[in-house]
Design a protein around this motif. Structure first.
Motif, PDB file in Angstrom:
ATOM      1  N   ASP A 145      27.467-111.928  -7.848  1.00  0.00           N
ATOM      2  CA  ASP A 145      28.788-111.426  -7.867  1.00  0.00           C
ATOM      3  C   ASP A 145      29.147-110.559  -9.357  1.00  0.00           C
ATOM      4  OD1 ASP A 145      29.612-112.342  -5.577  1.00  0.00           O
ATOM      5  OD2 ASP A 145      30.452-114.164  -6.250  1.00  0.00           O
ATOM      6  N   ILE A 146      28.498-111.292 -10.314  1.00  0.00           N
ATOM      7  CA  ILE A 146      28.562-110.504 -11.716  1.00  0.00           C
ATOM      8  C   ILE A 146      28.114-109.119 -11.663  1.00  0.00           C
ATOM      9  CG2 ILE A 146      27.961-110.711 -14.023  1.00  0.00           C
ATOM     10  CD1 ILE A 146      28.162-113.716 -14.033  1.00  0.00           C
ATOM     11  N   SER A 147      26.715-109.235 -11.036  1.00  0.00           N
ATOM     12  CA  SER A 147      25.980-107.933 -11.077  1.00  0.00           C
ATOM     13  C   SER A 147      26.900-106.788 -10.279  1.00  0.00           C
ATOM     14  CB  SER A 147      24.706-107.987 -10.384  1.00  0.00           C
ATOM     15  OG  SER A 147      23.903-109.151 -11.110  1.00  0.00           O
ATOM     16  N   GLU A 148      27.498-107.169  -9.270  1.00  0.00           N
ATOM     17  CA  GLU A 148      28.320-106.303  -8.450  1.00  0.00           C
ATOM     18  C   GLU A 148      29.415-105.984  -8.877  1.00  0.00           C
ATOM     19  OE1 GLU A 148      28.367-108.033  -4.445  1.00  0.00           O
ATOM     20  OE2 GLU A 148      26.106-107.719  -4.297  1.00  0.00           O
ATOM     21  N   ASN A 149      30.095-106.460  -9.761  1.00  0.00           N
ATOM     22  CA  ASN A 149      31.454-106.405 -10.302  1.00  0.00           C
ATOM     23  C   ASN A 149      31.690-106.446 -11.781  1.00  0.00           C
ATOM     24  OD1 ASN A 149      33.310-106.951  -7.631  1.00  0.00           O
ATOM     25  ND2 ASN A 149      31.797-108.746  -7.844  1.00  0.00           N
ATOM     26  N   PHE A 150      30.578-106.207 -12.437  1.00  0.00           N
ATOM     27  CA  PHE A 150      30.630-105.851 -13.846  1.00  0.00           C
ATOM     28  C   PHE A 150      31.380-104.859 -14.526  1.00  0.00           C
ATOM     29  CE2 PHE A 150      27.518-102.796 -12.683  1.00  0.00           C
ATOM     30  CZ  PHE A 150      27.841-101.801 -13.529  1.00  0.00           C
ATOM     31  N   ASN A 202      38.744-107.109 -15.592  1.00  0.00           N
ATOM     32  CA  ASN A 202      39.546-108.426 -15.209  1.00  0.00           C
ATOM     33  C   ASN A 202      38.734-109.115 -14.643  1.00  0.00           C
ATOM     34  OD1 ASN A 202      42.280-107.504 -15.921  1.00  0.00           O
ATOM     35  ND2 ASN A 202      42.167-106.044 -13.897  1.00  0.00           N
ATOM     36  N   ILE A 203      37.172-108.951 -14.770  1.00  0.00           N
ATOM     37  CA  ILE A 203      36.334-110.236 -14.142  1.00  0.00           C
ATOM     38  C   ILE A 203      36.393-111.505 -14.888  1.00  0.00           C
ATOM     39  CG2 ILE A 203      34.544-109.691 -15.683  1.00  0.00           C
ATOM     40  CD1 ILE A 203      32.579-110.007 -13.322  1.00  0.00           C
ATOM     41  N   CYS A 204      36.681-112.569 -14.193  1.00  0.00           N
ATOM     42  CA  CYS A 204      36.707-113.796 -14.910  1.00  0.00           C
ATOM     43  C   CYS A 204      35.464-114.777 -14.656  1.00  0.00           C
ATOM     44  CB  CYS A 204      38.112-114.515 -14.370  1.00  0.00           C
ATOM     45  SG  CYS A 204      38.492-115.954 -15.369  1.00  0.00           S
ATOM     46  N   LEU A 205      34.840-114.934 -15.595  1.00  0.00           N
ATOM     47  CA  LEU A 205      33.440-115.808 -15.362  1.00  0.00           C
ATOM     48  C   LEU A 205      33.903-117.214 -15.308  1.00  0.00           C
ATOM     49  CD1 LEU A 205      31.520-114.172 -18.254  1.00  0.00           C
ATOM     50  CD2 LEU A 205      31.408-113.750 -15.746  1.00  0.00           C
ATOM     51  N   SER A 206      35.073-117.717 -15.877  1.00  0.00           N
ATOM     52  CA  SER A 206      35.554-119.232 -15.592  1.00  0.00           C
ATOM     53  C   SER A 206      35.833-119.377 -14.096  1.00  0.00           C
ATOM     54  CB  SER A 206      36.638-119.449 -16.565  1.00  0.00           C
ATOM     55  OG  SER A 206      37.003-120.698 -16.392  1.00  0.00           O
ATOM     56  N   GLU A 207      36.392-118.577 -13.523  1.00  0.00           N
ATOM     57  CA  GLU A 207      37.073-118.746 -12.258  1.00  0.00           C
ATOM     58  C   GLU A 207      35.773-118.721 -11.188  1.00  0.00           C
ATOM     59  OE1 GLU A 207      39.872-115.831 -11.029  1.00  0.00           O
ATOM     60  OE2 GLU A 207      41.413-116.960 -12.474  1.00  0.00           O
ATOM     61  N   MET A 208      34.576-117.843 -11.513  1.00  0.00           N
ATOM     62  CA  MET A 208      33.458-117.698 -10.822  1.00  0.00           C
ATOM     63  C   MET A 208      32.706-118.952 -10.772  1.00  0.00           C
ATOM     64  SD  MET A 208      32.095-114.023 -11.437  1.00  0.00           S
ATOM     65  CE  MET A 208      32.509-112.420 -10.813  1.00  0.00           C
ATOM     66  N   LEU A 209      32.732-119.579 -11.964  1.00  0.00           N
ATOM     67  CA  LEU A 209      31.914-120.788 -12.240  1.00  0.00           C
ATOM     68  C   LEU A 209      32.666-121.970 -11.574  1.00  0.00           C
ATOM     69  CD1 LEU A 209      31.064-120.190 -16.033  1.00  0.00           C
ATOM     70  CD2 LEU A 209      29.493-120.353 -13.866  1.00  0.00           C
ATOM     71  N   LYS A 210      34.083-121.963 -11.633  1.00  0.00           N
ATOM     72  CA  LYS A 210      34.745-122.912 -10.917  1.00  0.00           C
ATOM     73  C   LYS A 210      34.482-122.906  -9.222  1.00  0.00           C
ATOM     74  CE  LYS A 210      37.982-123.367 -14.639  1.00  0.00           C
ATOM     75  NZ  LYS A 210      39.446-123.360 -14.953  1.00  0.00           N
ATOM     76  N   ALA A 211      34.434-121.649  -8.977  1.00  0.00           N
ATOM     77  CA  ALA A 211      34.309-121.421  -7.394  1.00  0.00           C
ATOM     78  C   ALA A 211      32.992-121.908  -6.727  1.00  0.00           C
ATOM     79  CB  ALA A 211      34.523-119.977  -7.237  1.00  0.00           C
ATOM     80  N   THR A 212      32.170-122.285  -7.690  1.00  0.00           N
ATOM     81  CA  THR A 212      30.969-123.057  -7.071  1.00  0.00           C
ATOM     82  C   THR A 212      31.101-124.256  -6.444  1.00  0.00           C
ATOM     83  OG1 THR A 212      30.215-124.059  -9.414  1.00  0.00           O
ATOM     84  CG2 THR A 212      29.572-121.802  -8.937  1.00  0.00           C
ATOM     85  N   GLY A 213      32.163-125.053  -6.997  1.00  0.00           N
ATOM     86  CA  GLY A 213      32.548-126.476  -6.626  1.00  0.00           C
ATOM     87  C   GLY A 213      31.904-127.301  -7.468  1.00  0.00           C
ATOM     88  N   TYR A 214      31.254-126.850  -8.391  1.00  0.00           N
ATOM     89  CA  TYR A 214      30.832-127.855  -9.639  1.00  0.00           C
ATOM     90  C   TYR A 214      31.651-127.573 -10.888  1.00  0.00           C
ATOM     91  CZ  TYR A 214      26.444-127.996  -6.859  1.00  0.00           C
ATOM     92  OH  TYR A 214      25.498-128.298  -5.901  1.00  0.00           O
ATOM     93  N   ALA A 215      31.641-128.781 -11.715  1.00  0.00           N
ATOM     94  CA  ALA A 215      32.304-128.549 -12.999  1.00  0.00           C
ATOM     95  C   ALA A 215      31.530-127.323 -13.631  1.00  0.00           C
ATOM     96  CB  ALA A 215      31.825-130.009 -13.954  1.00  0.00           C
ATOM     97  N   GLU A 216      32.548-126.841 -14.434  1.00  0.00           N
ATOM     98  CA  GLU A 216      32.296-125.551 -15.274  1.00  0.00           C
ATOM     99  C   GLU A 216      31.307-125.581 -16.000  1.00  0.00           C
ATOM    100  OE1 GLU A 216      34.658-122.045 -17.777  1.00  0.00           O
ATOM    101  OE2 GLU A 216      35.904-123.460 -16.455  1.00  0.00           O
ATOM    102  N   ASP A 217      31.157-126.710 -16.934  1.00  0.00           N
ATOM    103  CA  ASP A 217      30.078-126.907 -17.683  1.00  0.00           C
ATOM    104  C   ASP A 217      28.810-126.956 -17.095  1.00  0.00           C
ATOM    105  OD1 ASP A 217      31.960-126.348 -19.946  1.00  0.00           O
ATOM    106  OD2 ASP A 217      32.176-128.627 -20.418  1.00  0.00           O
ATOM    107  N   TYR A 218      29.033-127.863 -15.952  1.00  0.00           N
ATOM    108  CA  TYR A 218      27.618-127.899 -15.311  1.00  0.00           C
ATOM    109  C   TYR A 218      27.095-126.878 -14.791  1.00  0.00           C
ATOM    110  CZ  TYR A 218      24.420-130.131 -11.764  1.00  0.00           C
ATOM    111  OH  TYR A 218      23.518-130.753 -10.943  1.00  0.00           O
ATOM    112  N   ALA A 219      27.924-125.814 -14.041  1.00  0.00           N
ATOM    113  CA  ALA A 219      27.784-124.620 -13.634  1.00  0.00           C
ATOM    114  C   ALA A 219      27.022-123.710 -14.743  1.00  0.00           C
ATOM    115  CB  ALA A 219      28.563-123.970 -12.861  1.00  0.00           C
ATOM    116  N   ARG A 220      27.470-123.696 -16.057  1.00  0.00           N
ATOM    117  CA  ARG A 220      27.224-123.168 -17.164  1.00  0.00           C
ATOM    118  C   ARG A 220      25.789-123.386 -17.396  1.00  0.00           C
ATOM    119  NH1 ARG A 220      30.993-119.713 -19.854  1.00  0.00           N
ATOM    120  NH2 ARG A 220      33.042-120.332 -19.366  1.00  0.00           N
ATOM    121  N   GLN A 221      25.475-124.648 -17.613  1.00  0.00           N
ATOM    122  CA  GLN A 221      24.273-125.340 -17.898  1.00  0.00           C
ATOM    123  C   GLN A 221      23.260-124.529 -16.826  1.00  0.00           C
ATOM    124  OE1 GLN A 221      24.031-129.520 -17.853  1.00  0.00           O
ATOM    125  NE2 GLN A 221      21.936-129.545 -17.608  1.00  0.00           N
ATOM    126  N   HIS A 222      23.534-124.743 -15.430  1.00  0.00           N
ATOM    127  CA  HIS A 222      22.601-124.325 -14.580  1.00  0.00           C
ATOM    128  C   HIS A 222      22.093-122.699 -14.463  1.00  0.00           C
ATOM    129  CE1 HIS A 222      20.977-128.202 -12.772  1.00  0.00           C
ATOM    130  NE2 HIS A 222      22.107-128.250 -13.009  1.00  0.00           N
TER     131      HIS A 222
END
Length: 254
Positions: free
Chosen positions: A150-155, A159-179
């Motif tokens: 999604d980042i590669s296709e919408n860079f 208005n791209i929001c990385l925080s929303e993308m990470l939250k949309a994974t269903g995991y905690a944002e910090d956990y998603a960032r770590q992985h």
């Protein structure tokens, strides 16, 4: 035992400092373990970032190649793994903290001319290691790879929001960032910035005489040109103005 079923085993290692491995495909699955260097393993449809410790499994018949600006080195192992590794698209794994996958890959390469049964026993261990890590990490890797895509296709979207993308994974944002960092070697913002600046370089190289630097910044997702210029210089080492000047001088020579 898995080992007796793996046929046509081929084990290779790229030369030190390889910057580009052209697109190609194999009749069998290929497993690539990256020893050093950063870059992308790419198919006609998608790019997969790699860093030291990245393990990428390529399904049989998949066209792929690897590129790196500074060079890379990897060990590739191909064979009839399809009945063991049930995948229809590339899978990206990260080696564990003890770098056991890398150690086994090196052991395979160093013993590639050894007696067959011994070599197959090492390969058996390698496949079990991969299967274990695929079972553990697949669910997380799949959603993170979607964020990468999604980042590669919408860079270019300012208005791209990385925080929303990470939250949309269903995991905690910090956990998603770590992985995300585990898989790509970069934080989400570092990953986005790299894509944007690389695209800016491409646009300057091709359209230096047509597009202004402000226009190029906007096409890369930057509304604030001053901010774009700072990021560009931080990543490339020269300002966009200097880079454009060099690009234009090269065009004149050609």
């Amino acid at each position: 035992m898995i080992s007796g079923d793996i046929m046509n085993l081929q084990i290779n290692c790229t030369q030190d400092g390889t910057k580009k491995y052209p697109l190609h495909k194999h009749n069998e699955h290929e497993i690539m373990v990256y020893l050093w260097g950063e870059g992308y393993m790419h198919t006609p449809d998608k790019e997969y970032p790699f860093v030291p410790g990245s393990i990428i499994i390529i399904p049989a018949g998949t066209v792929h190649g690897s590129v790196s600006e500074e060079g890379f080195r990897n060990i590739s192992v191909s064979g009839e793994f399809r009945h063991l590794l049930h995948i229809d698209e590339p899978v990206v794994l990260s080696d564990n903290e003890r770098m056991e996958g890398t150690l086994i890959a090196k052991l395979l390469y160093e013993n590639r001319f050894s007696e067959k049964n011994y070599l197959m026993s090492i390969c058996n261990t390698f496949v079990h290691f991969l299967l274990h890590n695929m079972n553990v990490k697949d669910s997380v890797a799949n959603v993170i790879n979607k964020v990468i895509s999604d980042i590669s296709e919408n860079f270019y979207d300012c208005n791209i929001c990385l925080s929303e993308m990470l939250k949309a994974t269903g995991y905690a944002e910090d956990y998603a960032r770590q992985h995300f960092k585990r898989i790509t070697g970069k934080t989400p913002i570092e990953f986005l910035t790299e894509i944007r600046i690389k695209h800016a370089c491409y646009l300057i190289d091709i359209y230096a005489g047509v597009l202004s630097l402000n226009q190029i910044a906007e096409k890369c997702g930057y509304i604030d040109y001053v901010y774009f210029s700072k990021k560009f210089k931080s990543y490339i080492g020269v300002s966009p103005v200097e880079y454009k000047r060099k690009a234009l001088s090269i065009k004149e020579i050609l």
